[in-house]
Design an enzyme around this catalytic site. Structure first.
Site, PDB file in Angstrom:
ATOM      1  N   CYS A 162       0.852  -1.181   0.000  1.00 47.32           N
ATOM      2  CA  CYS A 162       0.000   0.000   0.000  1.00 47.32           C
ATOM      3  C   CYS A 162       0.898   1.245   0.000  1.00 47.32           C
ATOM      4  O   CYS A 162       1.900   1.250   0.729  1.00 47.32           O
ATOM      5  CB  CYS A 162      -0.883  -0.032   1.237  1.00 47.32           C
ATOM      6  N   PRO A 163       0.610   2.235  -0.771  1.00 47.80           N
ATOM      7  CA  PRO A 163      -0.552   2.498  -1.623  1.00 47.80           C
ATOM      8  C   PRO A 163      -0.330   2.190  -3.101  1.00 47.80           C
ATOM      9  O   PRO A 163      -1.100   2.642  -3.943  1.00 47.80           O
ATOM     10  CB  PRO A 163      -0.764   3.995  -1.437  1.00 47.80           C
TER      11      PRO A 163
END
Length: 103
Positions: A40-41
């Site tokens: 993430c992200p």
């Protein structure tokens, strides 16, 4: 997806109403974004950068194995007014997220 053959207790074809195989939940994706191994992200960034490659109304799939993607992808779809169609568990681990482009 697994195909399930006719169970032994079902009537032979043509002698009753045998169930039909289940339809897939959505058409196949026209674009698959492989974000496996990315944290993430990055899966969301990859989706945001590439969704414009998909015609409106078509499906893009994002493959990801970061558990955060299970909440991030649907949340991004709500925030960006895209349709989150469905999620599948991948045999090699991770998930496939299917999104329909709306605009």
């Amino acid at each position: 997806m697994r195909f399930r053959g006719r169970a032994k207790h079902q009537a032979p074809p043509g002698t009753g109403s045998a169930p039909t195989p289940a339809e897939p939940p959505a058409p196949p994706p026209v674009l698959v974004i492989d974000a496996l191994g990315r944290k993430c992200p990055i899966p969301i960034i990859m989706l945001a950068e590439r969704i414009r490659e998909v015609p409106v109304g078509q499906i893009v799939a994002v493959l990801a194995d970061d558990a955060a993607a299970r909440t991030d992808v649907p949340a991004w779809c709500r925030m960006k007014s895209q349709d989150f169609v469905w999620e599948e568990t991948l045999p090699q681990g991770g998930w496939g997220f299917h999104i329909r482009r709306t605009y």
